[in-house]
Every structure is written in C-alpha cells, then in structure tokens.
Design an enzyme around this catalytic site. Structure first.
Site, PDB file in Angstrom:
ATOM      1  N   GLU B  49     -20.050  25.043 -40.397  1.00  0.00           N
ATOM      2  CA  GLU B  49     -18.963  25.941 -40.754  1.00  0.00           C
ATOM      3  C   GLU B  49     -17.723  25.095 -41.039  1.00  0.00           C
ATOM      4  OE1 GLU B  49     -18.739  29.263 -37.977  1.00  0.00           O
ATOM      5  OE2 GLU B  49     -16.586  29.314 -38.342  1.00  0.00           O
ATOM      6  N   ASP B  60      -6.637  32.522 -34.507  1.00  0.00           N
ATOM      7  CA  ASP B  60      -6.914  31.217 -33.911  1.00  0.00           C
ATOM      8  C   ASP B  60      -5.936  30.840 -32.816  1.00  0.00           C
ATOM      9  OD1 ASP B  60      -9.267  30.222 -35.261  1.00  0.00           O
ATOM     10  OD2 ASP B  60      -8.051  30.304 -37.081  1.00  0.00           O
TER      11      ASP B  60
END
Lengths: 406, 271
Positions: B49, B60
């Site tokens: 990824e 995040d």
C-alpha cells in the site's frame, strides 16, 4: 413575514445528497459517515418538532438576547456620504458575536441526541467561546481545538474559554490555524464517536452542517427583514457581510435570496492583497475541490494540496468557504469581493470613532467594503451590514499593528 | 483475474493470510522511498500500500501526518507517485499495489485521467479515505472502466444495516478499519476482531484486510489469521523516522532496517 418558498426559489437547497448545485456533499471517512447520518436524522426530527423550536426560541430570547437591534449608523452615513447605512447588531448577542445563534441551536440538538461531550474548532475564538458558554450553561464537558498561532493572537478568548471550563487544545500541525483545528476536531470525533458531538462553527463541513448552521443563523436575516420594514418600510438595496467559512453571511443572505431587488455582497479577507497570494479569499483566488467533508472553492496548489490562508483576522483565516456560497457565487446571486488587512484596520478605527462601536476585525472587512460602496450609491438607497462581532478580543492585535504598546 | 484477486487466491492455496506493508510516497525522499518499495516483495510483502501525501490527512495520526509532510517537502506530486509504481512494475509484475490517499489531489489531477494513468502505471486498487459510498459515483465509473479495484473501508461504526450498502460496488478486498480512531493510535483486541470480521464475512466473499493499530508481528499474525490480511503502516513509518538524521535525511542502511521489520512481520504471518 418571509417570502413563501416556491418552485423557483433559491432557498430550497440542499438536495438529499447535501448538494447546493455541485457543491457540498458528505466527503468523510466511513468511520464518521454513520455519525453524520445520525446528526442529519436528529436534526430533521428536531426541525419538525414544535417543542424544539419553542425551546430554541426561549433560549434565544432570554439567554442569547435576541432579537438584536437594527442600528441606523447616522454619523458613518454622513461621513461616507451616500447610501444610508444600517448595522444589524449581532455583536450584542451574549458572547459578543453571531456564533451564539448556531451554538445554542446545536447544543440543544446534542442534548436531544443524548451526547455528553462537546468538541469544537475555533479560529478567532468566537465560536470556541460561544461553544464553551453553552457547555457551561448545560454542564457539558467541552474541548476546543484552536491553532497554536491563533491561541497566541487571540489570548483573551483562550482565557475566556478556560474560565468557562473548556479545555483548549492548541493545534501545531500545518500552519496552526483554523483549517488545522478543524482537522484535529475531526480526528477527535473519529476517536470518540459514542459520546461526542462535533459542534461545527460555520456553514462548512459535511452535510447536514452547512444546512443546519445556515438555518440557525438565518435568524439574523429574518429579523433584519422585519426590522428594515419597520424602519424604512422597504427592503435594503444591498446587504453586506464578511466571509471566512461564511456563517454570518449565509444567515444574513438566506432570507433575502428570493428578493431580487436586494444586492447581496460577501466580503472575503484579502490579506496582504489578492495579487500577493497571501489572502483567505477562496472564491476570488481559489478553485473547486474537497476539504473537510464538502466540495467547495478552496485555496490549493496545482497538485490539489491545500494552501495556507492569510488574514489579519483569525476568524476569516480559512482556505475554504461554505458550499452554499460556492453555489451562489457560480449562479451569480451573491457578489463576492475582498478587503485587505489594511482596509479592515482602517474600517475598524472608523467605526469605533464615528459610531462608538468597536467591531471585530471580521466585520471590519465588511465595513471596509461598505466604505467603498456607500459613496457610489444615492442617499435614498440603503445598505444593511451585519456587524457580526464585537472587537474587544482584537484590541491587542490591533494595537500591535498600529505600533502601540499596551 | 486482477493481480489482487490472483494474489489472494494464491494465498488461500497456501492457507495463510497476507501482509500488506505501507509506505508513504517520497518519505523522506524519492530514492529512499523507491528503494523501500523495491525491497518490500523480497522482504515478505504480499501486497503493498502506497500512501499519497496530502496536506490535510484527516484520518491519520501524527506519525503518518509527519510522513506525508516529509513527502510533500521532498516535492512529491500525484504524477510522481504514479511514476514510482511504473518504475516498480519494470521489475515486479506480480505484487499488487494499492494507492491510499485523499480525494482532493485526485480531483485536481482529474478523476478520469487519474484512473487511466494509475491503471497504465500498474496500480491495482484505490483506497480513498474521504470518498464514502455516498459519493463513490464520482470515481467508480472511471476506476471500473480502467480495471482498478475500488477498495472500501468498513469501520466499527458501520452497522449491519449499512454494511451491504457500503460494500455495493466494491472489489479487490475490504479494508476493515479496526478501531474507531485515527491511524497509529489504538489497537483492537483479538476478541473484538473475532466479532467484527464474521460480521463482514456474512455480507461479502471478498478478502478482508485489517488495518489501523496493527503494529507487532504478533498483532499482524492475529489479524491475518482472523481476517485475510494485515496492513502495517504507522509502525513501519515510526521505524523509518528513527533512521533519519537531524536534517531529516535517511541514514545509510535506513531502508534495510525497515525491511528487516517487514521480514519479522512476514515471518509471523507465515507461521
């Protein structure tokens, strides 16, 4: 009192996807999606409930202090020579700005939803103070995210929030301003989904926030419309408001959208000047994109990275704008212009001396445009300006800009 | 069969779950990031990824935020991320590569053009954090037309009623965000995963990857066993960050240190 909403009305948005034209929507992570849908369901139910409306009216009247007066600024009118200028005095609300309108509405909704913790983002601290105030009133714990830069330039409001029992969390990511505070508030919400309500302060964010905040702020325009009829027996020729995210402007404009004779003018923060690139004028200097849950005009680079906004006013220092404004811009119902830091500072001083009202730096931007507009209009024409906040919080920053040591 | 489907089919034959390590593009610079990408398959990555840096990564935590900031400071662009994959494909035709990012840079690049260029570069799937099912029609026609898997996120907040709706039109695999929170913070317990994963299996035959809070070899092994894959991101970036000097440049051997960590994770997943 308001014009009935018909099929050709501009007041019917958003659609069921939360869109105003191409703008708005629900661009959030899946973790938040169920929460946003829950807020939407709860708000739809509350809106249809007469008891909710009665409760809101009660607090608006007896706690917030509505209706706010409509003031004919006679000396300013004479000074500028031209259109007759009226101020909608939303700076007289409890907590000193229009932010109280929205906070009261949303906190009552949060209570209805059984939420026990409130979070908010703030730029100038006005929304943070209003949120902290309502949380104190209802005994709810409150966390306010505020950019570290703003914590510094709005120290009095930080202290106010703390006095009110809120926890103020300085945000150091990014440039440490409103955009970053909003990111951090969303991160908090994702991590505390069960008990927390995110009380967004402007007409941005994922659906239903832009609609809901607009609805709560529309009391400004609704009152002004009635008061204008009482004072002048007619509608104003122009209505002017400053725009960061755009909540006070949306609240003023929305009830007038279908009144074609009323020019609606939003004033963005021009910072050091649009040509310098250091500004917060998303409509004048940005292009459409997606940030903070909605599609709207954004300050961004060629690769879609968000640019830092700049404004002397922490409350306008935001690289986006509410999606309904983006739509009203595209269909040209509202004119969007800008005023620079220097123009706002000059208007701040002018208002203080001619009307004895210290305006916040945010509405000083609206006033800066009024000082340009009024002289071009006839004395029998009327400008309605939303004086959406008082400037006590700004006197330290203004002193610094004027080179005065306090 | 797509690379992603082929890889999961192969792993099913081996009767084990997949390890999906994550790297942020151009963190801390192009060369380091490229070396890490090239080294990952040999170190035991079953899929990879790649994070596409964005100024406002709302889902995040601080670790990936910092990685994205380093990537942007190094000058990464959307086109440069695609270039990395194109470059990677000159030496690896089998390891699936999934891009994870936020919508705005893709919108700015042009959604149709992005999907076409990504597929041509050798990208296999897309995970777009802030593009929920409700808005997926913005991209889905173009990702499908170009054979890119549009990987959906499922969260602990996604209730049973909503599950089929969220998975409608999804392909490749399902990404289970195992905690209500941001990356690199909390970790779900095995007990929580044992409840959550069967709940998703009831509505889809797609492989399920577990991400958010998977840090140690043990946690990766557990996740890959209960589901079909474990995504490890923040833990690897944290290690890379310890290998940077005062100027933020990668010290010699930095890539090997991260690859060693991937080897340990891969060994645990294979046990």
């Amino acid at each position: 009192m308001n014009t009935p909403i018909g099929v050709n009305s501009l007041r019917t948005g958003p659609n069921d996807r939360g869109r105003f034209g191409d703008y708005g929507g629900r661009f959030v992570a899946e973790t938040l999606m169920p929460l946003i849908l829950e807020v939407e369901r709860a708000y739809t139910a509350a809106k249809a409930d007469a008891a909710f409306d009665a409760e809101l009216r009660h607090y608006m009247t007896h706690y917030v202090g509505r209706p706010s007066p409509l003031w004919h600024a006679e000396r300013l009118t004479r000074h500028l020579g031209g259109a007759k200028i009226y101020f909608k005095r939303d700076e007289l609300n409890h907590t000193g700005s229009h932010k109280a309108n929205n906070c009261m509405g949303q906190i009552l909704l949060a209570r209805r939803m059984g939420k026990t913790r409130i979070i908010a983002e703030t730029g100038a601290g006005q929304h943070g103070v209003a949120t902290a105030t309502m949380c104190a009133l209802f005994g709810l714990p409150c966390t306010v995210y505020m950019g570290a830069v703003d914590v510094e330039r709005q120290a009095p409001n930080v202290f106010r929030m703390k006095l009110l029992g809120a926890e103020v969390k300085p945000v150091t990511s990014g440039a440490g301003t409103l955009k970053d505070a909003m990111n951090e508030a969303m991160r908090d919400w994702v991590a505390n989904v069960a008990d927390t309500y995110y009380l967004i302060g402007t007409v941005a964010g994922p659906h239903p926030y832009p609609m809901m905040v607009r609805d709560f702020q529309s009391v400004i325009g609704e009152e002004a419309k009635v008061q204008m009829q009482e004072a002048e027996g007619r509608l104003p020729d122009a209505a002017v408001a400053c725009i960061g995210g755009g909540s006070n402007a949306m609240g003023l404009f929305h009830p007038f959208l279908d009144d074609a004779s009323v020019r609606l003018i939003g004033v963005e923060a021009g910072g050091h000047g649009i040509e310098t690139g250091e500004h917060a004028a998303s409509l004048t200097g940005g292009r459409p994109g997606v940030l903070h849950g909605n599609r709207t005009y954004l300050l961004q680079d060629d690769d879609g990275q968000i640019l830092e906004a700049h404004s002397i006013s922490a409350g306008l220092d935001y690289p986006g704008i509410g999606p309904e404004h983006a739509w009203l811009h595209d269909i040209k119902r509202v004119e969007y212009v800008s005023a620079t830091d220097q123009e706002a500072l000059a208007a701040f001083q002018l208002c203080t001396r001619t009307e004895g009202i210290i305006p916040a730096l945010e509405p000083a931007h609206a006033l800066a445009y009024v000082t340009r507009l009024a002289p071009t209009m006839k004395p029998d024409q009327i400008i309605l300006m939303n004086l959406c906040g008082r400037g006590d919080k700004d006197i330290f920053a203004v002193a610094q800009h004027l080179g005065v040591k306090l | 069969m797509s690379r992603i489907a082929a890889r999961f089919a192969e792993l099913k034959r081996q009767a084990r779950g997949a390890l999906i390590p994550f790297l942020e593009a151009w963190d801390p610079d192009e060369a380091t990031s490229m070396a890490l990408l090239r080294g990952m398959p040999e170190a035991g990555a079953d899929l990879i990824e790649i994070g596409m840096p964005f100024t406002d990564p709302m889902a995040d935590g601080p670790i990936i935020q910092a990685a994205g900031k380093r990537g942007l400071a190094a000058g990464v662009k959307v086109a440069k991320v695609l270039e990395m994959v194109r470059d990677f494909r000159t030496t690896d035709a089998a390891t699936p590569v999934v891009l994870m990012g936020y919508l705005n840079p893709i919108l700015s690049y042009g959604t149709e053009r992005f999907c076409k260029d990504a597929a041509e570069a050798g990208v296999d799937g897309l995970i777009i954090v802030d593009l929920p099912t409700e808005e997926a029609d913005l991209l889905l026609p173009y990702s499908s037309a170009n054979g890119l898997d549009f990987i959906r996120l499922i969260a602990p907040t996604t209730d049973n009623e909503r599950l089929p709706h969220v998975l409608n039109g999804s392909s490749g695999f399902v990404y289970y965000v195992s905690i209500a929170g941001i990356t690199g913070t909390r970790t779900a317990t095995a007990e929580q995963l044992e409840v959550a994963i069967p709940r998703i299996r009831r509505v889809t035959d797609l492989p399920i990857a577990i991400g958010f809070g998977v840090r140690t070899p043990d946690q990766a092994a557990t996740a890959a066993k209960i589901a079909d894959a474990a995504v490890v991101a923040s833990a690897l970036i944290e290690t890379l960050a310890t290998q940077l000097d005062a100027d933020g440049k990668a010290r010699p051997g930095a890539v090997e240190v991260v690859l060693d960590q991937i080897r340990a994770l891969a060994a645990a997943v294979r046990k």
